[in-house]
Every structure is written in C-alpha cells, then in structure tokens.
Design an enzyme around this catalytic site. Sequence first.
Site, short mmCIF file in Angstrom:
data_model
loop_
_atom_site.label_atom_id
_atom_site.label_comp_id
_atom_site.label_asym_id
_atom_site.label_seq_id
_atom_site.Cartn_x
_atom_site.Cartn_y
_atom_site.Cartn_z
N ASN A 65 0.85 -1.20 0.00
CA ASN A 65 0.00 0.00 0.00
C ASN A 65 0.88 1.25 0.00
OD1 ASN A 65 0.50 0.91 2.84
ND2 ASN A 65 -0.30 -1.14 3.25
N ASP A 123 -4.15 -5.89 5.13
CA ASP A 123 -5.22 -6.70 5.72
C ASP A 123 -5.27 -8.11 5.13
OD1 ASP A 123 -6.31 -5.03 7.66
OD2 ASP A 123 -7.41 -3.88 6.17
N LYS A 169 8.18 -17.16 -10.87
CA LYS A 169 7.46 -15.99 -11.39
C LYS A 169 6.20 -16.40 -12.15
CE LYS A 169 8.39 -12.00 -14.17
NZ LYS A 169 9.14 -11.54 -15.31
N PRO A 172 -3.66 -11.57 10.39
CA PRO A 172 -4.09 -11.33 11.78
C PRO A 172 -4.07 -9.84 12.09
CG PRO A 172 -1.87 -12.26 11.71
CD PRO A 172 -2.38 -12.30 10.31
N ASP A 173 -4.96 -9.43 12.99
CA ASP A 173 -5.00 -8.03 13.41
C ASP A 173 -4.01 -7.86 14.57
OD1 ASP A 173 -5.63 -5.55 14.57
OD2 ASP A 173 -7.70 -5.69 13.86
#
Length: 391
Positions: free
Chosen positions: A206, A275, A285, A302-303
């Site tokens: 991200n 997440d 590849k 996992p959080d």
Amino acid sequence: MEKKRILVGITGGIAAYKVPQLIRLLKKAGAEVKAVCTPWALRFVGDETLRTITGFPVYRDGQEFYDIEHIRLAEWTDLLAICPATANTIAKMAHGIADNLLTTTAISILPEKILLAPAMNTAMWQNAATQENVAILKKRGMTMLPVGEGELACKTIGPGRMLEVEEIAGIILSRLTPEPILAGKKVLISLGPTEEPLDPVRVMTNRSSGKMGAALARSALKFGAQVVLVSGPVTVSLPDAARLVKVRTAAEMREAMLREFGEADICVMAAAVSDFRPLSVAASKIRRTEGQRLTIELAANPDILAELGRLKEQRYVVGFALETDDGEASARRKKAEKGCDMMILNKADDALEADTTRMTLFTGSEAESFPLQSKTEAADCIMRRIAGLAG
Ligand code: CTP
C-alpha cells in the site's frame, strides 16, 4: 549540555530593529547565535550591533565568505528563525527562489528546522498571494508564528505586527529544549506498509510512506524516551537514536511486535498493515499469456493491534484509523474493538504520502480535532497527550 545553535535570519522590515534584543535573550539562555541578513535588513538594523551581540561576523551578501557559506550555515544550525519575515522573503521561499545568502541558506535547510515570524502591513498580510505562500510553507512543515494585532509602523491598525521578542524567544527555546516528559519510557512504534509476496518478484502493498511513524519516533526521542521501531519497507529517513527492526510481511511485523511488546511502556501502531495476503505464494514468477485472466485468492492477515490490545495490561496502546470517508464512528468502533487507549483518525486524502495531516484524537469518550499541520507538529501533539495520559 551542548549549546543550541540558532541562526537568526533577518529580512528588510522595520521590526528588524527589535532583533538585537531577541538575540540577547537567546544568548542569555545559553544559545550560540549567528545572524544572516538580506541586503535590505541592514537598512533597519546595524551590522556593528549584530556583530557585537552575536560575537560572530554578520552573514550577508557581498562579504568575503567561503563560497559555500550557505551550506556551512545550514549544517551548523539547529534552527533557522527568520524574524521578521517579510512578504517578499516568504514569497521567495514558497517558490524556491534563492537570490541572497538568507534565501539560499533557507533552501538548504530541512523545513522542520525553520521558523518564521512574519511582520508586515495589514494589507500585505491579508493579500491572497501572501496567504497562499504562508500556506505553502506551513504545508512543507515550517513553523509559521502568528502575527499580532495593533498599531503598525505605517500607522494603520490591524494584524501584521511581529510577535513580541520575549514571546518569540520563549517559542524558540522551548522548541530546542523540550521537557523530558517521556524520560524513562520505552516507546515501541510500528510504521510503513507491509509487503505480501505473490511470487518471488511481486508483492501486494500500500501507499504508506512511514513519514508519520518517523515523526513520532523523532518526537518521542526528543521528549526523552527510548524508541524501538518495527518498520516495513520505507525510504523515509529514520532517526539513528532509535533501535530499528526491519520487517516485510504482516506476519513478520506481528512476530516482531509481540517480541518487543513485553519491554514497552507505550506502543503506537502507525503501520499500514496489509489486511490480506495471497493465500499461496508461487514458487516461481507467474507468467502472463495473451488474454489470460488471473484470480488471486487472498487470506486475511491477523489483526496485530487487536492482539496487542488484549495483551496490554498497564501499557498505553495507540492505533491509527485511516479512513476514506468521514470515519468518526469507524474510529470509535476500532478503538473499542482493538482495545486501544487512543485512536487517531486521519483522512486518507489528507495524510497518505503527505508531509501534513489533519487528525482527530479519540481518548476515553473524548474527541479532539486538530487543524492541518505538519506531521512533525502532529507527532509532538500526540506524544504530549500520551505523556499526559500514560502516567
Ligand atoms: N492494524 C493491525 N493489523 C492489521 C490491520 C490493522 O495492527 N491486520 C492496525 C493498524 O496499524 C492501525 C489500526 O489497526 O493502527 C487500524 O487500521 P485500519 O487499516 O484503519 O483498520 P482495519 O482494522 O484494517 O479496518 P478496515 O481496513 O476495515 O478499515
């Protein structure tokens, strides 16, 4: 303690005549001070006065200085305080113009190390160009002091006065000698994105830059804490005084955080943990064929924060909620679900990859909103609140 080195930048405004008094106050508090002047500044304040008060030559154009004097000054100083800052110098700095020794020095210094005390006529201050330039400098992370109101040199009454030198000296000195409010505390901070491999060359990640986590680390160190950083892959520079644990995946981050959590008094999860992760990682590849559609199955990670929240005992635990819409309800829900003492809400548009952020802090049932500010300033607000609440 080492002497603080303050470079006072003086531009051509009438308030320049007050600067020797400012320098005297800074020196009385134990700082070393040098003065760098624009050519117009020296019409309002005497070269001889500045030289005598600082005990250094006055740095200005046309002197026989070493030809990279601006770099030497930039490296020497802990803080550049431009007092007074005219509309003209503010405009030049907003647009990267370096046409005298002061503006050339300013462009060679990190924005967080620059403070400006504007002073000008009310109409010049309220002019849209000045206001836009002021906003640009603030957005880059410089500290812009407010202007005072009162009678100005031009006899008009309104905003535009430079703050009193006693007040400016107080602000500069507290910036350079912060109270040790986190002395003896161990602060654990996660930051940056995580990377989840798809195959040996590709990852899912991200846009987190790690800038907020880096600013938090610097702030915690400044307030006297010991800092451990668990960082995903980032390019932002991290303070050498922090112990760094580098990780890539969410699983590695979880393991490192659980390991370091035992020793911590305060934990801030500023990382943007992925997440999801690809359920299986291809051994070689993944090849493309024409017209192919590829589906990747993802598994939830996992959080980490929720797990730390369950283990926290007397530790003070802080989370971030990065939301794309309003987000207040969501931040409150995340705070409760993850067992945090503080949840910090940012809007993705305002904060992602930026040097600035607009945040709301949720603690207990209280909410406190802050205006758009540099991540350095935001980090100081967060650390001050934590120090007050963590006990
Ligand atoms: N967090 C975490 N582990 C995860 C996901 C998030 O520790 N697997 C932490 C983040 O570091 C942050 C807080 O939880 O401090 C909130 O992250 P955010 O992405 O806003 O929330 P999520 O729980 O992932 O919820 P959603 O993606 O549904 O908004």
